[in-house]
Design an enzyme around this catalytic site. Structure first.
Site, short mmCIF file in Angstrom:
data_model
loop_
_atom_site.label_atom_id
_atom_site.label_comp_id
_atom_site.label_asym_id
_atom_site.label_seq_id
_atom_site.Cartn_x
_atom_site.Cartn_y
_atom_site.Cartn_z
N HIS A 7 -4.36 18.79 44.81
CA HIS A 7 -3.95 20.15 44.85
C HIS A 7 -3.36 20.46 46.07
CE1 HIS A 7 -4.52 24.47 44.38
NE2 HIS A 7 -5.14 24.49 45.72
N GLU A 63 -12.56 25.35 39.82
CA GLU A 63 -13.47 24.96 41.01
C GLU A 63 -15.07 24.89 40.94
OE1 GLU A 63 -12.86 26.88 44.67
OE2 GLU A 63 -10.61 27.75 44.39
N TYR A 119 -10.79 23.54 50.27
CA TYR A 119 -9.38 23.06 49.99
C TYR A 119 -9.74 21.63 49.87
CZ TYR A 119 -4.09 23.74 50.63
OH TYR A 119 -2.74 23.64 50.30
N THR A 156 -13.71 36.82 41.92
CA THR A 156 -13.81 35.35 41.95
C THR A 156 -15.24 35.08 40.76
OG1 THR A 156 -13.48 35.09 43.97
CG2 THR A 156 -14.54 33.33 43.16
N ARG A 210 -0.52 34.70 43.11
CA ARG A 210 0.44 34.05 44.17
C ARG A 210 1.68 34.97 44.92
NH1 ARG A 210 -3.07 29.70 44.67
NH2 ARG A 210 -3.70 29.10 42.63
N GLN A 255 -0.18 36.38 47.68
CA GLN A 255 -0.76 35.39 48.43
C GLN A 255 0.32 34.76 49.50
OE1 GLN A 255 -2.37 32.10 46.47
NE2 GLN A 255 -2.63 30.92 48.04
N ASP A 310 -11.38 30.89 40.96
CA ASP A 310 -10.91 31.80 42.05
C ASP A 310 -9.57 32.26 41.63
OD1 ASP A 310 -10.27 32.63 44.58
OD2 ASP A 310 -9.47 30.62 45.20
N ASP A 359 -14.18 29.33 50.39
CA ASP A 359 -13.90 28.43 49.47
C ASP A 359 -13.04 27.41 50.41
OD1 ASP A 359 -12.60 27.76 47.28
OD2 ASP A 359 -10.85 29.31 47.39
N LYS A 379 -6.69 36.75 46.66
CA LYS A 379 -7.86 36.18 46.39
C LYS A 379 -9.17 36.85 46.33
CE LYS A 379 -6.20 31.52 47.04
NZ LYS A 379 -6.49 30.85 46.03
N GLU A 415 -7.89 29.34 39.49
CA GLU A 415 -8.23 28.16 40.19
C GLU A 415 -9.73 27.39 39.60
OE1 GLU A 415 -5.58 27.86 44.25
OE2 GLU A 415 -7.68 28.67 44.58
N GLU A 458 0.32 25.06 39.70
CA GLU A 458 0.56 23.44 39.62
C GLU A 458 0.89 23.04 38.25
OE1 GLU A 458 -2.75 21.16 42.05
OE2 GLU A 458 -3.43 22.83 41.45
#
Ligand SMILES: O=C(O)/C=C/C(=O)CC(=O)CC(=O)O
Ligand code: CA
Ligand code: MG
Length: 403
Positions: free
Chosen positions: A122, A190, A117, A246, A226, A229, A222, A115, A242, A188, A347
């Site tokens: 983001h 993606e 970034y 997925t 949080r 994490q 994903d 994965d 995570k 997430e 976010e």
């Protein structure tokens, strides 16, 4: 007119032809191609055409993807010709199954999973939310596509339920962990890229060789806990927060269907090091839509990704790592400059401090029973759109703790 009925304006017309693995009740999983609202049994069609290929009867796209770009193009061209009605027959009914009658499986066996970034909005948002007071971007961010190796064995197909993970969670006000179900379960949005042709260990894949290895693209969700994490990620990066699930879409859109989506990437400053420098027309103009319990909450623009998929693969292999058929590398969360373009709830709700209204309820992170659907389309020729379908997942409580 085509030889098959495709609803007008369908994003699954002859310019798309994404691949998946399907079964009908009582039959074995095999390779299918989505055409309009139906699935074409590819092995059966090619047998009928007297060009049988055992790779198409496999329960994974792997054997077909391993055959390489010349074969991918040959099958795609043949399909387009047959479905357009250029052949003598034009009879496809027996090879087509309506979507509601098929079961869609994980389309390929996932090898290694990485994965990235790669989205600057983001990365800056997460930096500001998780590390207030520090620079939003680490000094390495504009020099290399930051990534981590994820857990291939928990990549699941769209529609699979997502069990809320339990783990060590950091409280918001304290640095002491507690154990229990994640209270900050997130998504997430993606895009993932699927390797067809392996590479040799010790031999990097330069930017220009992307097309020789990468078969197609999928949507990725994903799922991210949080609170788990935030406690565990220092200093080695994401781990249990995570690795529980997925999700990927059931259809793999061939790279050949995305040629009209290619645009210039955003400018890169500083100029990347030589192995990451090359064709700048590697942006992809994909329009993504995130729905939460049936309500669209975000429209992330893939066009704004800082690092291209070719740069991701070049970086992933530059140290000598090889790739295998079925390897998956995901772009990282796609976000735009606007709040309404953010691809994660952390976010969208700014760390849970600014709830959004979903179904009349102020919402921050996911509750049990919530469902998230990520969908996307890309430009095709003329007015046509290329559909990715969707990646869908509903959150359920852990069976032993569900009330
Ligand atoms: O900035 C962090 O500490 C964490 C970032 C993420 O969780 C994002 C990640 O998984 C990579 C991505 O999706 O962009
Ligand atoms: Ca991610
Ligand atoms: Mg053609």
């Amino acid at each position: 007119m085509t030889a098959v009925d495709i609803p007008a304006g369908s994003p699954f017309g002859l310019d798309n032809l994404p691949y998946g693995v399907f079964s009908t009740p009582g039959t074995a999983p095999r390779v299918g191609v989505r055409v309009g609202d139906r699935v074409l049994d590819l092995a059966a069609l090619f047998e009928d055409l007297e060009i049988p290929d055992p790779a198409l009867s496999a329960d994974s796209l792997g054997p077909f993807m391993a055959q390489g770009p010349a074969r991918w193009a040959e099958v795609r061209d043949r399909l387009q010709d047959e479905l357009a009605g250029h052949s003598r027959r034009g009879e496809f009914g027996q090879f087509l199954h309506t979507l509601d009658r098929v079961h869609l499986h994980l389309p390929f066996r996932v090898g290694d999973y990485v994965d990235f970034y790669a989205n600057e909005h983001h990365a800056r948002n997460l930096g500001a939310i998780l590390r207030p007071g520090s620079a939003a971007l680490h000094p390495n961010w504009k020099y290399l596509p930051v990534g981590y190796h994820g857990r291939a064995g928990t990549v699941v197909v769209s529609g699979t339920e997502v069990v809320r993970p339990s783990g060590q969670r950091r409280g918001i006000e304290t640095d002491m962990p507690t154990f229990g179900p994640s209270q900050r379960l997130d998504i997430e949005a993606e895009v993932g890229f699927v390797v067809g042709v392996p590479s040799r260990r010790g031999v990097p894949i330069p930017l220009g060789d992307f097309d020789a290895h990468v078969f197609g693209a999928v949507l990725v969700d994903d799922w991210s806990a949080r609170d788990i994490q935030a406690w565990e990620y220092v200093p080695l990066g994401p781990f249990l927060g995570k690795s529980f699930a997925t999700s990927i879409s059931a259809w793999v859109v061939p790279m050949g269907a995305l040629e009209h989506a290619r645009i210039a990437q955003p400018p890169q400053d500083p100029e990347p090091l030589p192995y990451l420098r090359g064709d700048r027309a590697w942006g992809l103009d994909l329009a993504i839509e995130v729905s939460w319990n049936g309500q669209v909450v975000s429209r992330p623009p893939y066009a704004q990704m800082y690092w291209s998929p070719a740069q991701m693969l070049a970086h992933l292999t530059v140290g000598g790592a090889s790739v295998r058929t079925g390897d998956l590398f995901a772009s990282g969360t796609v976000s735009g400059a606007e709040r309404s373009q953010c691809g994660s709830l952390i976010e969208l709700t700014w760390g849970g401090t600014e709830p959004v209204t979903v179904g009349g309820r102020p919402s921050t992170f996911l509750e049990d029973g919530d469902e998230v659907v990520i969908a996307a389309t890309a430009p095709g020729p003329g007015d046509a759109r290329i559909g990715f379908g969707e990646v869908r997942g509903r959150v359920i409580g852990r069976p032993e703790t569900a009330g």
